[in-house]
Motif scaffolding. Sequence first.
Motif: not given
Length: 258
Positions: A6-11, A228-230, A202-212
Amino acid sequence: MHRRPDGRSPSGRNGCGPGIGPAPAPEDCVRSPGPDRGEAREVLTIAEQAQREFGLNSVILRVSSGDREVLTTALGESMTGVPAEPSMHFRAGSVAIVYMGVVLLQLVEQGKASLDDPVSRWLPDLPHGSEITLRMLGNSTSGLHDYVTDPAFLAELKAAPLRKWTPAEVIGIATGKPLLYKPGTNWSYSHANFVLLGAALEKISGLPLDRLLTERVMKPLGLSQTTNQYTPQIPDPVLHSFSSEHGTYEESTFWNRS
């Protein structure tokens, strides 16, 4: 490995490191000396038996007892004639789901969200978002269709395994199908749950998922070799993987998977 194209994988990627505790991971993970006897020998024997039993081409392992390293090693080959090494990177896969669950619980503990918040509070345009809660995304009880099992998706993935799918594309596949059941009344695994959970975090924290995830999970655990790799790229050195999923046994390391 589960697909998360999905291009958003945090793994991202994974390399050996302490796994627990605040100490930073070493830049290079190296094999333990030996082992000739004791706990390390017992662990190695178990790993060798598992490699044979499950037909694994390679195994990377590290076992610690408290702050003490018991064994760090690698078995088998990354590619023909290339030994697997503990420093090799690979996709962390569904381990990242645990990372997101931890962050969700942290945010709930801090009063920034409730597990029973409808997802529509954070993602107002999501179909059925008023019926699905954050808890349901986290424990796979949303009833959402799993896009990974969708025949049209699978056909496109086979045709272009390196395609970068957007969150909107894969969520559209999932929400374009009827719910499997009323949310919260059953269980079924859907990758869509975790794409949506990442977007909600991301919405709850206000941060991008990788940074979070880096700030709340990777840094506190000393996972300096997990990032993280996109894209399908995995930084060197790479532990290669192979699959017969397409009908021909082939290199699958850089498919857009995690």
